[in-house]
Design a protein around this motif. Structure first.
Motif, mmCIF file in Angstrom:
data_model
loop_
_atom_site.group_PDB
_atom_site.id
_atom_site.type_symbol
_atom_site.label_atom_id
_atom_site.label_comp_id
_atom_site.label_asym_id
_atom_site.label_seq_id
_atom_site.Cartn_x
_atom_site.Cartn_y
_atom_site.Cartn_z
ATOM 1 N N VAL A 37 0.752 -5.007 -13.571
ATOM 2 C CA VAL A 37 -0.931 -4.136 -13.310
ATOM 3 C C VAL A 37 -1.017 -3.966 -15.512
ATOM 4 O O VAL A 37 -0.901 -3.551 -16.095
ATOM 5 C CB VAL A 37 -0.645 -2.975 -13.508
ATOM 6 C CG1 VAL A 37 -2.519 -1.672 -13.106
ATOM 7 C CG2 VAL A 37 -0.419 -2.982 -11.904
ATOM 8 N N TYR A 43 -2.961 -0.907 -20.576
ATOM 9 C CA TYR A 43 -2.189 0.720 -20.850
ATOM 10 C C TYR A 43 -2.630 0.451 -21.539
ATOM 11 O O TYR A 43 -1.192 1.115 -22.916
ATOM 12 C CB TYR A 43 -0.743 1.053 -20.372
ATOM 13 C CG TYR A 43 -0.885 0.918 -18.454
ATOM 14 C CD1 TYR A 43 -1.381 0.067 -17.671
ATOM 15 C CD2 TYR A 43 -0.152 1.457 -17.629
ATOM 16 C CE1 TYR A 43 -1.466 -0.051 -16.080
ATOM 17 C CE2 TYR A 43 0.526 1.509 -16.623
ATOM 18 C CZ TYR A 43 -0.412 0.962 -15.476
ATOM 19 O OH TYR A 43 -0.454 0.986 -14.530
ATOM 20 N N LEU A 85 -9.107 -4.215 -8.498
ATOM 21 C CA LEU A 85 -8.701 -2.360 -7.675
ATOM 22 C C LEU A 85 -10.152 -2.172 -8.052
ATOM 23 O O LEU A 85 -9.456 -1.872 -6.563
ATOM 24 C CB LEU A 85 -7.649 -2.255 -8.630
ATOM 25 C CG LEU A 85 -6.104 -2.937 -8.767
ATOM 26 C CD1 LEU A 85 -5.251 -2.483 -9.937
ATOM 27 C CD2 LEU A 85 -5.484 -3.378 -7.367
ATOM 28 N N LYS A 130 -7.336 -3.177 1.351
ATOM 29 C CA LYS A 130 -7.103 -2.657 0.566
ATOM 30 C C LYS A 130 -7.124 -1.277 1.810
ATOM 31 O O LYS A 130 -8.431 -0.610 2.345
ATOM 32 C CB LYS A 130 -8.153 -1.541 -0.636
ATOM 33 C CG LYS A 130 -7.785 -0.650 -0.802
ATOM 34 C CD LYS A 130 -6.674 -0.368 -2.316
ATOM 35 C CE LYS A 130 -6.261 0.684 -2.259
ATOM 36 N NZ LYS A 130 -6.176 1.027 -3.877
ATOM 37 N N PHE A 169 -2.822 -4.447 0.641
ATOM 38 C CA PHE A 169 -2.528 -3.859 0.363
ATOM 39 C C PHE A 169 -2.876 -2.408 0.485
ATOM 40 O O PHE A 169 -4.297 -2.170 1.292
ATOM 41 C CB PHE A 169 -2.780 -4.051 -1.318
ATOM 42 C CG PHE A 169 -3.862 -4.146 -2.341
ATOM 43 C CD1 PHE A 169 -5.130 -4.298 -1.642
ATOM 44 C CD2 PHE A 169 -4.130 -3.089 -2.999
ATOM 45 C CE1 PHE A 169 -6.084 -4.365 -2.145
ATOM 46 C CE2 PHE A 169 -5.379 -2.914 -3.990
ATOM 47 C CZ PHE A 169 -6.007 -3.834 -3.587
ATOM 48 N N ASN A 215 4.321 0.496 -6.175
ATOM 49 C CA ASN A 215 3.962 0.466 -7.495
ATOM 50 C C ASN A 215 4.921 0.590 -8.411
ATOM 51 O O ASN A 215 6.443 0.862 -6.946
ATOM 52 C CB ASN A 215 2.859 1.970 -7.423
ATOM 53 C CG ASN A 215 3.655 2.914 -6.412
ATOM 54 O OD1 ASN A 215 4.687 3.310 -6.636
ATOM 55 N ND2 ASN A 215 2.088 4.130 -7.254
ATOM 56 N N THR A 216 5.473 0.957 -9.419
ATOM 57 C CA THR A 216 6.728 1.326 -10.506
ATOM 58 C C THR A 216 7.646 2.401 -9.576
ATOM 59 O O THR A 216 8.748 2.258 -10.021
ATOM 60 C CB THR A 216 5.889 2.527 -11.886
ATOM 61 O OG1 THR A 216 5.331 1.727 -12.180
ATOM 62 C CG2 THR A 216 7.006 3.044 -12.095
ATOM 63 N N ARG A 231 3.792 -4.124 -7.661
ATOM 64 C CA ARG A 231 3.010 -4.111 -8.295
ATOM 65 C C ARG A 231 2.513 -3.556 -9.445
ATOM 66 O O ARG A 231 2.110 -2.314 -9.587
ATOM 67 C CB ARG A 231 1.763 -3.927 -7.226
ATOM 68 C CG ARG A 231 0.574 -4.087 -7.597
ATOM 69 C CD ARG A 231 -0.906 -4.460 -6.679
ATOM 70 N NE ARG A 231 -0.738 -2.342 -6.127
ATOM 71 C CZ ARG A 231 -1.279 -1.743 -5.075
ATOM 72 N NH1 ARG A 231 -0.522 -2.734 -3.825
ATOM 73 N NH2 ARG A 231 -0.796 -0.928 -5.004
ATOM 74 N N PRO A 232 4.135 -3.096 -9.944
ATOM 75 C CA PRO A 232 4.009 -1.889 -11.204
ATOM 76 C C PRO A 232 3.414 -2.272 -12.671
ATOM 77 O O PRO A 232 2.507 -3.689 -12.763
ATOM 78 C CB PRO A 232 5.683 -2.615 -11.724
ATOM 79 C CG PRO A 232 5.721 -3.399 -11.683
ATOM 80 C CD PRO A 232 5.070 -4.747 -10.209
ATOM 81 N N GLY A 233 3.358 -1.408 -13.296
ATOM 82 C CA GLY A 233 2.204 -0.769 -14.155
ATOM 83 C C GLY A 233 3.395 -0.438 -15.619
ATOM 84 O O GLY A 233 4.515 -0.971 -16.387
ATOM 85 N N LEU A 234 3.189 0.876 -15.105
ATOM 86 C CA LEU A 234 4.756 1.639 -16.096
ATOM 87 C C LEU A 234 5.720 0.996 -16.681
ATOM 88 O O LEU A 234 6.153 1.319 -17.618
ATOM 89 C CB LEU A 234 4.375 3.022 -16.055
ATOM 90 C CG LEU A 234 4.578 4.139 -16.883
ATOM 91 C CD1 LEU A 234 3.235 4.396 -18.101
ATOM 92 C CD2 LEU A 234 4.743 5.409 -16.577
HETATM 93 C C1 LIG Z 1 -2.367 2.066 -11.032
HETATM 94 C C2 LIG Z 1 -2.473 1.284 -10.071
HETATM 95 C C3 LIG Z 1 -1.050 -0.021 -10.163
HETATM 96 C C4 LIG Z 1 0.459 0.157 -10.866
HETATM 97 O O1 LIG Z 1 0.280 1.992 -10.839
HETATM 98 P P1 LIG Z 1 1.807 1.919 -12.012
HETATM 99 O O2 LIG Z 1 2.041 3.836 -11.550
HETATM 100 O O3 LIG Z 1 1.361 1.952 -13.328
HETATM 101 O O4 LIG Z 1 3.214 0.533 -11.275
HETATM 102 C C5 LIG Z 1 -0.785 -0.428 -8.923
HETATM 103 N N1 LIG Z 1 -1.522 -0.322 -7.879
HETATM 104 C C6 LIG Z 1 -3.259 -0.012 -8.368
HETATM 105 C C7 LIG Z 1 -3.620 0.104 -7.120
HETATM 106 C C8 LIG Z 1 -2.960 0.986 -8.871
HETATM 107 O O5 LIG Z 1 -4.380 1.808 -9.303
#
Ligand SMILES: *Cc1c(COP(=O)(O)O)cnc(C)c1O
Length: 389
Positions: A37, A43, A85, A130, A169, A215-216, A231-234
């Motif tokens: 992400v 970020y 997204l 979604k 998703f 996600n994270t 789908r990780p970000g943080l």
């Molecule tokens: C921002 C976001 C993520 C990532 O989230 P994290 O908590 O950073 O892992 C994944 N999916 C969607 C739809 C998001 O908006």
């Protein structure tokens, strides 16, 4: 644009990013796709360099929040699949197709618009459906009484002309928060998501190539939710308790320098409002780092920054361009000395705790006048300053 200032800057360690990617890859295995992400300029880390690093490392997909962010990647040579997204206005559908950008479809109205636009130009838009399973933000509502209608809507969308549904998703609301109730909520969301996928596939006779939801929090805590892609970000950027548990490294270090040092007698009020008054002879350092650089003003008089002589408390109100730290009895701190705002030696999580916020907000807050210095193979390889010069 390269910065000439040595004022306040961030160091973005692409080696740490690569390391985090490989640790997460180890955890998810070779058969699960990896979507990084990179919304909100990754970020605050800079989406282009982050995307290039992920592309080289073998990631499969990227996600952003808008077509502007997606175009920034494409116009800078990123060839990986990119998922938007958020919402894209229908006028932009031809651009989505031209630049091979995948669009999330979140409700019937959007599906109809996108389909009509794609049909008009005789082409196909790649989409991911979604599903709203409990985040209560975007997506087809499928909870309880809405199940049948949600499934019908999704089946209708994936059969529309001009749309190709590559994926489906959902997004978890509390996967990163511990406790029985939260875990049960996430498991309920996950179960509902799987039921929706199954029912849509059964009724439509079609299979989604990529089902994704982790996600994270879910990547760290719920391996059963990985499905076809995570789908990780943080986590990727190495912040938060789960990054720590996995031994990941914080990618950004934010630094500043001492620009001036003054010695004040007892009874001196420091900065706007005079909320801090010295109780003895006090050595104060002025830092060129203020709320216009991303220092939350709510941290005024409440946090400490790391110097060569240990943590120095911030004194008085944080100003737009400056703040003051107490460096009494810190002889190693001189004019020009480096101060770490957050990074390896001063964890961002501590500032977050004091400011009642999350690392996401602090890295996103680093403003555009703060140059980003990119480190690769242990060396600074580029410096970026995002001002109009
Ligand atoms: C921002 C976001 C993520 C990532 O989230 P994290 O908590 O950073 O892992 C994944 N999916 C969607 C739809 C998001 O908006």
């Amino acid at each position: 644009m390269e910065s000439t200032l040595r004022r306040t800057w961030s160091e973005i360690n692409l080696d740490s990013l690569k390391y985090n990617y490989s640790k997460i890859r180890e955890k998810i295995g070779e058969n699960v796709r990896f979507l990084g992400v990179v919304k909100a300029d990754a970020y605050g880390h800079g989406s282009i360099n982050v995307a290039k690093t992920l592309e080289e490392a073998g990631a499969d997909y990227l996600a952003v929040s808008s077509i502007d962010e997606a175009m920034e990647l494409r116009l800078n040579g990123i060839k990986m699949p990119v998922l938007i997204l958020g919402h894209t206005p229908k006028e932009q559908v031809s651009r989505l197709i031209e630049y091979d950008i995948t669009q999330a479809v979140t409700c019937r109205a959007k599906a109809v618009e996108y389909s009509e636009e794609a049909v008009k130009i005789g082409k196909t838009l790649k989409i991911h459906i979604k599903v709203d399973t409990g985040m209560s933000r975007l997506g087809y509502i499928c909870e309880g009484d809405y199940f049948d209608n949600g499934v019908k809507g999704i089946c209708e969308a994936i059969n529309m002309q001009g749309l190709f549904a590559e994926g489906i998703f959902t997004h978890f609301a509390v996967s990163d928060e511990e406790g029985e109730e939260n875990d049960a909520y996430t498991m309920h969301q996950f179960k509902l998501f799987r039921e929706v996928c199954e029912e849509v596939e059964r009724r439509s006779g079609r299979k989604f190539a990529i089902k994704h939801c982790a996600n994270t929090g879910a990547v760290a805590r719920f391996p059963e939710t990985y499905l076809d892609m995570v789908r990780p970000g943080l986590l990727l950027y190495g912040y938060g308790e789960y990054a720590k548990k996995m031994g990941l490294k914080p990618v950004m270090t934010l630094k500043t320098t001492v620009s001036t040092i003054k010695i004040y007698p007892a009874g001196t009020k420091i900065s706007y409002g005079g909320i801090f008054e010295t109780d003895k002879t006090t050595r104060i350092g002025v830092l060129p780092y203020g709320y216009a650089d991303g220092f939350l003003r709510s941290l005024s008089n409440r946090c400490s920054l790391m110097t060569a002589d240990g943590l120095a408390p911030v004194r008085g109100k944080i100003c737009m361009d400056m703040c003051m730290i107490d460096i009494t009895d810190m002889p190693k701190v001189e004019v020009g000395s480096e101060v770490e705002i957050f990074g390896e030696n001063n964890p961002i999580e501590e500032l977050c705790e004091i400011a009642s916020t999350i690392p996401y907000e602090l890295t996103c807050a680093v403003s555009k006048r703060v140059p980003r210095n990119y480190i690769k193979d242990g060396e600074i390889v580029s410096k970026e300053l995002m001002l109009r010069m």
